[in-house]
Scaffold this active site. Structure first.
Site, PDB file in Angstrom:
ATOM      1  N   ARG A 119      -4.704 -42.959 -91.075  1.00  0.00           N
ATOM      2  CA  ARG A 119      -3.338 -43.533 -91.103  1.00  0.00           C
ATOM      3  C   ARG A 119      -2.644 -43.396 -92.460  1.00  0.00           C
ATOM      4  O   ARG A 119      -1.692 -44.110 -92.759  1.00  0.00           O
ATOM      5  CB  ARG A 119      -3.346 -45.002 -90.668  1.00  0.00           C
ATOM      6  N   LYS A 141       9.412 -34.661 -96.018  1.00  0.00           N
ATOM      7  CA  LYS A 141       9.379 -34.203 -94.620  1.00  0.00           C
ATOM      8  C   LYS A 141       8.110 -33.395 -94.448  1.00  0.00           C
ATOM      9  O   LYS A 141       7.899 -32.401 -95.149  1.00  0.00           O
ATOM     10  CB  LYS A 141      10.601 -33.344 -94.295  1.00  0.00           C
ATOM     11  N   GLU A 183      18.042 -21.484 -99.690  1.00  0.00           N
ATOM     12  CA  GLU A 183      18.120 -22.954 -99.778  1.00  0.00           C
ATOM     13  C   GLU A 183      18.849 -23.373-101.059  1.00  0.00           C
ATOM     14  O   GLU A 183      19.486 -24.423-101.098  1.00  0.00           O
ATOM     15  CB  GLU A 183      16.717 -23.582 -99.730  1.00  0.00           C
ATOM     16  N   LYS A 225      18.430 -32.502-104.319  1.00  0.00           N
ATOM     17  CA  LYS A 225      17.573 -32.988-103.222  1.00  0.00           C
ATOM     18  C   LYS A 225      17.119 -34.420-103.499  1.00  0.00           C
ATOM     19  O   LYS A 225      17.128 -35.277-102.616  1.00  0.00           O
ATOM     20  CB  LYS A 225      16.374 -32.064-103.040  1.00  0.00           C
ATOM     21  N   GLU A 235      16.758 -39.874 -93.108  1.00  0.00           N
ATOM     22  CA  GLU A 235      17.827 -39.128 -92.436  1.00  0.00           C
ATOM     23  C   GLU A 235      18.546 -39.933 -91.361  1.00  0.00           C
ATOM     24  O   GLU A 235      18.651 -39.513 -90.217  1.00  0.00           O
ATOM     25  CB  GLU A 235      17.268 -37.823 -91.839  1.00  0.00           C
ATOM     26  N   ARG A 239      21.387 -37.392 -95.415  1.00  0.00           N
ATOM     27  CA  ARG A 239      20.323 -36.387 -95.593  1.00  0.00           C
ATOM     28  C   ARG A 239      20.479 -35.222 -94.621  1.00  0.00           C
ATOM     29  O   ARG A 239      20.053 -34.108 -94.906  1.00  0.00           O
ATOM     30  CB  ARG A 239      18.942 -37.031 -95.434  1.00  0.00           C
ATOM     31  N   ASN A 243      20.542 -29.891 -93.615  1.00  0.00           N
ATOM     32  CA  ASN A 243      20.246 -29.016 -92.473  1.00  0.00           C
ATOM     33  C   ASN A 243      21.346 -28.004 -92.183  1.00  0.00           C
ATOM     34  O   ASN A 243      21.366 -27.413 -91.095  1.00  0.00           O
ATOM     35  CB  ASN A 243      20.034 -29.869 -91.223  1.00  0.00           C
ATOM     36  N   HIS A 246      20.610 -24.836 -90.267  1.00  0.00           N
ATOM     37  CA  HIS A 246      19.233 -24.926 -89.785  1.00  0.00           C
ATOM     38  C   HIS A 246      19.133 -24.970 -88.261  1.00  0.00           C
ATOM     39  O   HIS A 246      18.120 -24.566 -87.699  1.00  0.00           O
ATOM     40  CB  HIS A 246      18.524 -26.139 -90.395  1.00  0.00           C
ATOM     41  N   HIS A 250      16.707 -22.448 -86.979  1.00  0.00           N
ATOM     42  CA  HIS A 250      15.467 -22.796 -86.272  1.00  0.00           C
ATOM     43  C   HIS A 250      15.416 -22.090 -84.916  1.00  0.00           C
ATOM     44  O   HIS A 250      14.338 -21.682 -84.451  1.00  0.00           O
ATOM     45  CB  HIS A 250      15.371 -24.315 -86.079  1.00  0.00           C
ATOM     46  N   HIS A 263      11.806 -18.408 -92.969  1.00  0.00           N
ATOM     47  CA  HIS A 263      12.672 -19.588 -92.824  1.00  0.00           C
ATOM     48  C   HIS A 263      13.995 -19.392 -93.584  1.00  0.00           C
ATOM     49  O   HIS A 263      15.082 -19.621 -93.033  1.00  0.00           O
ATOM     50  CB  HIS A 263      11.929 -20.832 -93.322  1.00  0.00           C
TER      51      HIS A 263
HETATM   52  P1  NAD Z   1       5.319 -19.864 -96.818  1.00  0.00           P
HETATM   53  O1  NAD Z   1       4.688 -21.144 -97.120  1.00  0.00           O
HETATM   54  O2  NAD Z   1       4.924 -19.162 -95.560  1.00  0.00           O
HETATM   55  O3  NAD Z   1       5.105 -18.889 -98.055  1.00  0.00           O
HETATM   56  C1  NAD Z   1       5.641 -17.593 -98.008  1.00  0.00           C
HETATM   57  C2  NAD Z   1       4.612 -16.520 -98.321  1.00  0.00           C
HETATM   58  O4  NAD Z   1       4.410 -16.458 -99.718  1.00  0.00           O
HETATM   59  C3  NAD Z   1       3.233 -16.756 -97.718  1.00  0.00           C
HETATM   60  O5  NAD Z   1       2.712 -15.534 -97.299  1.00  0.00           O
HETATM   61  C4  NAD Z   1       2.440 -17.317 -98.888  1.00  0.00           C
HETATM   62  O6  NAD Z   1       1.048 -17.102 -98.754  1.00  0.00           O
HETATM   63  C5  NAD Z   1       3.012 -16.520-100.016  1.00  0.00           C
HETATM   64  N1  NAD Z   1       2.932 -17.145-101.337  1.00  0.00           N
HETATM   65  C6  NAD Z   1       3.123 -18.434-101.644  1.00  0.00           C
HETATM   66  N2  NAD Z   1       3.131 -18.597-102.969  1.00  0.00           N
HETATM   67  C7  NAD Z   1       2.925 -17.395-103.515  1.00  0.00           C
HETATM   68  C8  NAD Z   1       2.857 -16.915-104.840  1.00  0.00           C
HETATM   69  N3  NAD Z   1       3.063 -17.725-105.896  1.00  0.00           N
HETATM   70  N4  NAD Z   1       2.609 -15.620-105.046  1.00  0.00           N
HETATM   71  C9  NAD Z   1       2.453 -14.784-104.000  1.00  0.00           C
HETATM   72  N5  NAD Z   1       2.536 -15.152-102.721  1.00  0.00           N
HETATM   73  C10 NAD Z   1       2.776 -16.455-102.483  1.00  0.00           C
HETATM   74  O7  NAD Z   1       6.923 -19.993 -96.746  1.00  0.00           O
HETATM   75  P2  NAD Z   1       7.963 -20.855 -97.561  1.00  0.00           P
HETATM   76  O8  NAD Z   1       9.201 -20.065 -97.557  1.00  0.00           O
HETATM   77  O9  NAD Z   1       7.407 -21.315 -98.850  1.00  0.00           O
HETATM   78  O10 NAD Z   1       8.151 -22.154 -96.672  1.00  0.00           O
HETATM   79  C11 NAD Z   1       8.691 -22.086 -95.381  1.00  0.00           C
HETATM   80  C12 NAD Z   1       8.276 -23.309 -94.624  1.00  0.00           C
HETATM   81  O11 NAD Z   1       8.809 -24.473 -95.265  1.00  0.00           O
HETATM   82  C13 NAD Z   1       8.783 -23.351 -93.200  1.00  0.00           C
HETATM   83  O12 NAD Z   1       7.765 -23.759 -92.341  1.00  0.00           O
HETATM   84  C14 NAD Z   1       9.896 -24.387 -93.240  1.00  0.00           C
HETATM   85  O13 NAD Z   1      10.074 -25.029 -92.011  1.00  0.00           O
HETATM   86  C15 NAD Z   1       9.378 -25.314 -94.291  1.00  0.00           C
HETATM   87  N6  NAD Z   1      10.409 -26.124 -94.939  1.00  0.00           N
HETATM   88  C16 NAD Z   1      10.190 -27.454 -95.048  1.00  0.00           C
HETATM   89  C17 NAD Z   1      11.114 -28.252 -95.682  1.00  0.00           C
HETATM   90  C18 NAD Z   1      10.822 -29.706 -95.873  1.00  0.00           C
HETATM   91  O14 NAD Z   1      11.717 -30.444 -96.295  1.00  0.00           O
HETATM   92  N7  NAD Z   1       9.616 -30.167 -95.599  1.00  0.00           N
HETATM   93  C19 NAD Z   1      12.278 -27.683 -96.218  1.00  0.00           C
HETATM   94  C20 NAD Z   1      12.472 -26.318 -96.103  1.00  0.00           C
HETATM   95  C21 NAD Z   1      11.525 -25.541 -95.458  1.00  0.00           C
HETATM   96  N1  GLY Z   2      14.991 -29.584 -95.726  1.00  0.00           N
HETATM   97  C1  GLY Z   2      15.702 -30.660 -95.116  1.00  0.00           C
HETATM   98  C2  GLY Z   2      15.327 -32.004 -95.637  1.00  0.00           C
HETATM   99  O1  GLY Z   2      14.445 -32.138 -96.446  1.00  0.00           O
HETATM  100  O2  GLY Z   2      15.902 -32.966 -95.244  1.00  0.00           O
END
Ligand code: NAD
Ligand code: GLY
Length: 362
Positions: A119, A141, A183, A225, A235, A239, A243, A246, A250, A263
Site C-alpha cells: 500500500r 502521475k 513537452e 510543472k 487534477e 493541472r 494535457n 494529449h 494518446h 509519446h
Molecule cells: P522511454 O522511457 O521509453 O525512454 C525512451 C528511450 O530512451 C528508451 O529506449 C530508453 O531506454 C532510452 N533511454 C533513456 N534514457 C537514456 C539515456 N540517457 N541514454 C540513452 N538512452 C536512454 O520514453 P520517455 O519519452 O522518457 O517517456 C515516455 C513515457 O512517459 C510515456 O509512457 C508517457 O506516457 C510517460 N509520461 C508520463 C508523464 C507523467 O506525468 N507521469 C508525463 C509525460 C509522459
Molecule cells: N503530464 C501531465 C501531468 O503530469 O499532469
C-alpha cells in the site's frame, strides 16, 4: 552547481535537483533513503550506461536491481509483476525504497509499483530522458497502459525527490531529444508566451545540445510543472492543461500500437490538431497555427496524423480518456499562444472537421 526547486505539497513536498554531474553525488541520493532495503528499477538499455554509477553509492545497502525490457509496449501490469517479485523475493518491507532509473516508462511503472507495494513505499525518480526530466518525473502521475487505453491504470503518488543530471542526455539519441522538446514547447503554449518565443529563437542551439540552453529549458519546464502540480495535485482543475494535445496524442499511441510513435511525437501531432481546432473556434488565427506547426517541425517532430488512423478510429480512441465526463470527449485547447483552456467539449462536427481536414491529403 546543483539547482534545487521544491514541489510544494505540504507533507508530501519534495526537491527537484538539477545540475550536471548529479549522478556522482552520493549524498544527494542517500539522504532520501530511509532504510537499508533499496530496489533499483531500470531497463536493459539504461543499465549498461548508468547503473554502476548509482550502485557505487549504495554499497552499504541491501541492494536489488530489476532490469525490465525496454519499450512503451512493456509499460503494463504484466511487467509490474517483475518489480513485485523482486521486492517479495527479498522480503522487502514497508520502509524499502524504489529508485526509478530511466525515462518516463521506467518512472511511471516504478512509481505505480511503489504506490501499490504494501500500500505504498518510498520511491526516487532519476529521469534519464529529456522528456522525463522536463515532465514525467515531476508531479506524481504514475501508472501503466492497457491495450484499450494509454495510462488508464495508475495512481497519484509523489516521489521523495527527483535527481536530474543533464549529462545523461549525452547518450540520448536525436529522436528522443526531439520527443522531449514536444513537452517543453507545451509549457510555452499553455502558460508562457515568452518561453515559447525563446524556444523559437533558440531551437537550433537546443538541437545542437548547447548545455546552457538545455539547462534553461529543464529549469523553466520543472518550474512550470511544479507550480501547476502544487496548485492542483490531483487534477481537479488547472493541472489538466498539461494535457494539451494529449487526447489526440494518446489516441495515436494506442491506435498505432504502443512504441510506434514516441509519446512526444504523438503529443506534437496532437497539439497541432488541437491548434487547428482552436483556430476553428476563432481563438487562434492562421499565423498562430503556422507558428506552432513550424516550431514542432524545426524541433524534428512529426506534425501530421498517421494516414492509417481514420476519423472514426480517432473518435473511438479519444472516448477513452481520463478527462472525459459521462463519455463526453473533453479537450484542452488554446485561447492564444501562452494560454490554454480548461477541459471542454466541443461540437462533434468541429472535432470531425479537424480530424477530417488537418494534415489530411485532399
Ligand atoms: P522511454 O522511457 O521509453 O525512454 C525512451 C528511450 O530512451 C528508451 O529506449 C530508453 O531506454 C532510452 N533511454 C533513456 N534514457 C537514456 C539515456 N540517457 N541514454 C540513452 N538512452 C536512454 O520514453 P520517455 O519519452 O522518457 O517517456 C515516455 C513515457 O512517459 C510515456 O509512457 C508517457 O506516457 C510517460 N509520461 C508520463 C508523464 C507523467 O506525468 N507521469 C508525463 C509525460 C509522459
Ligand atoms: N503530464 C501531465 C501531468 O503530469 O499532469
Amino acid at each position: 552547481m546543483i539547482n534545487t526547486l521544491q514541489v510544494q505539497l505540504g507533507d508530501r513536498s519534495y526537491p527537484i535537483y538539477m545540475g550536471a554531474g548529479n549522478l556522482d553525488e552520493a549524498e544527494l541520493l542517500t539522504r532520501h533513503i530511509k532504510s537499508k532495503q533499496v530496489l533499483i528499477v531500470t531497463n536493459e538499455t539504461i543499465a549498461p550506461l548508468y547503473l554502476k554509477q548509482i550502485t557505487s553509492h549504495l554499497q552499504d545497502y541491501q541492494l536489488e536491481v530489476a532490469v525490465l525490457p525496454d519499450g512503451e509496449q512493456y509499460k503494463t501490469m504484466v511487467t509490474m509483476e517483475t518489480i513485485f517479485a523482486a521486492l517479495l523475493n527479498k522480503q522487502f518491507s514497508r520502509n524499502a525504497t524504489i529508485i526509478a532509473l530511466g525515462g518516463g516508462v521506467i518512472g511511471d511503472i516504478s512509481g505505480f509499483a511503489a504506490a501499490c507495494y504494501q500500500r505504498g513505499i518510498a520511491f526516487i525518480q532519476i529521469p534519464t530522458t529529456l522528456l522525463a526530466q522536463v515532465d514525467s518525473s515531476v508531479g506524481g502521475k504514475t501508472g501503466v497502459n492497457h491495450a484499450l487505453g494509454k495510462n488508464m491504470i495508475g495512481a497519484f503518488y509523489q516521489p521523495q525527490c527527483v535527481i536530474i543530471d543533464i549529462k545523461v542526455l549525452e547518450t540520448l539519441d536525436d529522436r528522443q531529444l526531439s520527443a522531449g522538446l514536444a513537452e517543453v514547447i507545451k509549457y510555452g503554449l499553455i502558460r508562457d508566451a515568452n518561453f515559447f518565443a525563446w524556444i523559437e529563437a533558440n531551437i537550433e542551439k537546443l538541437l545542437a545540445r548547447d548545455q546552457d540552453s538545455l539547462t534553461y529549458i529543464i529549469e523553466q519546464s520543472c518550474r512550470n510543472k511544479a507550480e501547476i502540480v502544487a496548485s492542483d495535485e490531483k487534477e481537479s482543475g488547472i493541472r489538466a492543461i498539461l494535457n494539451l494535445g494529449h487526447t489526440f496524442g494518446h489516441a495515436i499511441e494506442t491506435g498505432m500500437g504502443y512504441g510506434n510513435y514516441l509519446h512526444g511525437e504523438a503529443v506534437a501531432i496532437g497539439t497541432c490538431q488541437a491548434a487547428d481546432l482552436s483556430r476553428r473556434l476563432g481563438w487562434l488565427n492562421d499565423s498562430d497555427v503556422n507558428r506552432i506547426v513550424a516550431l514542432f517541425n524545426k524541433a524534428g517532430l512529426p506534425t501530421q496524423p498517421p494516414v492509417d488512423l481514420s476519423t472514426k478510429e480517432f473518435i473511438t480512441l479519444m472516448a477513452v480518456d481520463k478527462k472525459n465526463v459521462d463519455g463526453d470527449i473533453r479537450l484542452i485547447l488554446l485561447k492564444k499562444i501562452g494560454e490554454a483552456s480548461l477541459p471542454l467539449s466541443v461540437e462533434r462536427t468541429v472535432l470531425v472537421d479537424t480530424l477530417n481536414n488537418y494534415g489530411r491529403k485532399k
